[in-house]
Motif scaffolding. Structure first.
Motif, short mmCIF file in Angstrom:
data_model
loop_
_atom_site.label_atom_id
_atom_site.label_comp_id
_atom_site.label_asym_id
_atom_site.label_seq_id
_atom_site.Cartn_x
_atom_site.Cartn_y
_atom_site.Cartn_z
N CYS A 68 -20.17 -43.36 -14.67
CA CYS A 68 -19.88 -42.56 -15.71
C CYS A 68 -19.03 -41.39 -14.83
O CYS A 68 -19.51 -41.09 -13.77
CB CYS A 68 -21.08 -42.00 -16.30
N VAL A 109 -18.17 -38.29 -15.86
CA VAL A 109 -18.35 -37.06 -16.44
C VAL A 109 -19.09 -36.26 -15.10
O VAL A 109 -20.09 -36.64 -14.53
CB VAL A 109 -19.21 -37.02 -17.63
N CYS A 167 -22.43 -37.59 -13.09
CA CYS A 167 -23.49 -38.43 -13.88
C CYS A 167 -23.60 -39.86 -13.19
O CYS A 167 -22.89 -40.36 -12.81
CB CYS A 167 -22.78 -38.82 -15.35
N ALA A 222 -25.08 -42.49 -14.51
CA ALA A 222 -25.08 -43.58 -15.44
C ALA A 222 -24.22 -44.87 -15.00
O ALA A 222 -22.83 -44.52 -14.90
CB ALA A 222 -24.85 -43.39 -16.98
N CYS A 233 -20.54 -42.77 -19.84
CA CYS A 233 -21.56 -43.29 -20.65
C CYS A 233 -21.72 -43.06 -21.88
O CYS A 233 -21.06 -42.01 -22.35
CB CYS A 233 -22.91 -43.05 -19.83
N HIS A 251 -22.65 -39.40 -22.76
CA HIS A 251 -21.53 -38.42 -22.71
C HIS A 251 -20.26 -38.77 -23.41
O HIS A 251 -19.52 -37.82 -23.97
CB HIS A 251 -21.02 -38.54 -21.31
ZN LIG Z 1 -22.74 -39.76 -18.29
#
Ligand SMILES: [Zn+2]
Length: 59
Positions: A9, A11, A18, A20, A47, A50
């Motif tokens: 991810c 973000v 993140c 993820a 992800c 998000h």
């Molecule tokens: Zn994320």
């Protein structure tokens, strides 16, 4: 696009990215209806969680 993101991810919130790696989806930075393209430059690997937040903020 996912490879560029390292299959993670993309973000970043308050400097922490993140972690993820599962359930990644393609988020359009500029939405298609707003003139955004389907090219990698307009795509973000995010992800699921998000992606929901980003879509909510956008509308
Ligand atoms: Zn994320």
């Amino acid at each position: 696009m996912l490879a560029r993101a390292g299959h993670r991810c993309e973000v970043v919130i308050v400097g922490v990215r993140c972690t993820a790696t599962l359930g990644l989806e393609a988020h359009h930075v500029v939405d298609l209806v707003d003139g955004g393209g389907n090219d990698p430059d307009n795509g973000r690997a995010v992800c699921r969680r998000h992606h929901r937040l980003l879509e909510k903020r956008g509308s």
